[in-house]
Design an enzyme around this catalytic site. Sequence first.
Site, PDB file in Angstrom:
ATOM      1  CE  LYS A  37     -18.357  40.387  -2.248  1.00  0.00           C
ATOM      2  NZ  LYS A  37     -17.387  40.102  -2.084  1.00  0.00           N
ATOM      3  CD  GLN A  93     -19.163  32.467  -4.245  1.00  0.00           C
ATOM      4  OE1 GLN A  93     -18.198  32.583  -5.179  1.00  0.00           O
ATOM      5  NE2 GLN A  93     -19.821  33.092  -3.623  1.00  0.00           N
ATOM      6  CE  LYS A 126     -19.369  28.834  -2.486  1.00  0.00           C
ATOM      7  NZ  LYS A 126     -18.071  29.429  -1.786  1.00  0.00           N
ATOM      8  CE  LYS A 143     -15.029  32.367  -7.309  1.00  0.00           C
ATOM      9  NZ  LYS A 143     -15.450  31.785  -5.793  1.00  0.00           N
ATOM     10  N   GLY A 159     -11.925  37.516  -3.511  1.00  0.00           N
ATOM     11  CA  GLY A 159     -10.645  37.470  -3.731  1.00  0.00           C
ATOM     12  C   GLY A 159     -11.000  35.897  -3.327  1.00  0.00           C
ATOM     13  CG  ASP A 160     -11.455  31.808  -5.418  1.00  0.00           C
ATOM     14  OD1 ASP A 160     -12.619  30.902  -4.827  1.00  0.00           O
ATOM     15  OD2 ASP A 160     -10.874  30.748  -5.878  1.00  0.00           O
ATOM     16  CB  THR A 212     -12.841  30.783   3.566  1.00  0.00           C
ATOM     17  OG1 THR A 212     -13.464  31.942   2.939  1.00  0.00           O
ATOM     18  CG2 THR A 212     -13.540  29.807   3.275  1.00  0.00           C
ATOM     19  CG  ASN A 218      -7.871  32.619   3.169  1.00  0.00           C
ATOM     20  OD1 ASN A 218      -9.042  32.861   3.241  1.00  0.00           O
ATOM     21  ND2 ASN A 218      -7.384  34.247   4.872  1.00  0.00           N
TER      22      ASN A 218
HETATM   23  N1  GLU Z   1     -14.241  33.096  -3.150  1.00  0.00           N
HETATM   24  C1  GLU Z   1     -14.694  33.361  -1.673  1.00  0.00           C
HETATM   25  C2  GLU Z   1     -16.007  32.436  -2.493  1.00  0.00           C
HETATM   26  O1  GLU Z   1     -15.806  31.328  -3.137  1.00  0.00           O
HETATM   27  C3  GLU Z   1     -15.220  34.286  -1.648  1.00  0.00           C
HETATM   28  C4  GLU Z   1     -16.679  35.233  -2.176  1.00  0.00           C
HETATM   29  C5  GLU Z   1     -16.814  36.576  -1.930  1.00  0.00           C
HETATM   30  O2  GLU Z   1     -15.955  37.280  -0.977  1.00  0.00           O
HETATM   31  O3  GLU Z   1     -16.899  37.110  -2.188  1.00  0.00           O
HETATM   32  O4  GLU Z   1     -17.192  32.045  -1.619  1.00  0.00           O
END
Ligand code: GLU
Length: 445
Positions: free
Chosen positions: A90, A111, A114, A126, A165-166, A210, A241
């Site tokens: 994810k 990630q 996190k 990612k 997204g990112d 976020t 965002n």
């Molecule tokens: N890109 C965001 C992050 O850095 C969200 C990733 C997601 O929602 O999967 O955590």
Amino acid sequence: MDARLESIKDTVLAWNPGEAEFHQAVVEVFESLGPVHDRHPEFLEAAILGRLCEPERQIIFRVPWTDDSGRVQINRGFRVEFNSALGPYKGGLRFHPSVYLGIVKFLGFEQIFKNALTGMPIGGGKGGSDFDPRGRSDAEVMRFCQSFMTELYRHIGEYTDVPAGDIGVGGREIGYLFGQYKRITNRYESGVLTGKGISWGGSLVRPEATGFGTVIFTQEMLKTRGTSFDGQRVVVSGSGNVAVNAIAKAQALGATVVACSDSSGYVVDEAGIDVELLRTVKEVERGRLEEYAERRAGVSYVDGGSVWDVDATVALPCATQNELDGGAAARLVRSGLLAVGEGANMPSTRDAVAVFQEAGVLFGPGKAANAGGVATSALEMQQNASRDSWSFEHTEERLTEIMVGIHDRCAATADEYGEPGNYVLGANIGGFVKVADAMLTQGLI
Ligand code: GLU
């Protein structure tokens, strides 16, 4: 760094040459993990760290598309499926000209920890592309997204890998990507992407999550010093965002956000940023921040320069990696800084983190402070799996619970390891132990 970990780190760095950001993310995590290996020699025996630093799968692909003048363009696409010990991979997709394997790997590596900290069943991954959406028409963005998904679709799925997204990938891009996935597979598989539109499987609060989460986490840190956002003078970097929603939440809690930035410069608005105007300029018109200053009295726009030259009691870096260096950190500390909450991924350099920690500034690292986005993505997956959609209030309540939980877990872990208030240590150890335990139990994977 612990000597046993030092040699593993040297191997990892030598094996991944030229990937500076990935190296930085690895070193920063390794620096926290010595004491864990004293308590858990089994992690060393099973080579958990070495395995954790090698992605389970890395996909690099060609993305050909035609621009509006009919010319063929070629970009590079990436998906790094880093770790699936806790759940399907994810993590977001980033479209930005700076994207290369080292950036995707640093983001994927962060990630893993996190996502573990959120307590949700999600692994780490990612992806992205060096495609630059700036100045591209909607039609060009659509053709690019369709071409990107034409390769990516075979690697993803609600039980396999769930992108979102990112930077450079928002609701518009997720829409185009989902449309193409559905067309190729003939499956309305809502849970294959998150950050979808509200009317077709998205979750309320996901767009805000976020930025909101970063402020909630920072508020919890402030509470440990008997204070709150109320009355703070806040500087936010970025105006995308994450930044916009962090500004909105900080001001809802009584702070005044006096500055924010984009890649060209920054605005100083002593009365507090007008969030509605900022949203209009940035999100509706996709314009530059300079236009915000042109439309509001008493606002100054500084072309170039650093937003960290503006005095603040709370700093929320919400732009991009390595945007806040040691010099900027020292200046902020001299101006009376109390707390930093990282809305972006790895925005503070290692020097900057050291300056904050030495000065006793509350410092919430991105992998903890900005986890609200991916946590709400996991809530979106839950809603998709049960074919349900929750109210804004309920979803925000869940987000708040999750962020307070992450804060408390980081704080408790830092206490347990004898470094109270060290959220870097708390986040790295807290995330690592969870993944390491799962990997150990699942055999040699
Ligand atoms: N890109 C965001 C992050 O850095 C969200 C990733 C997601 O929602 O999967 O955590």
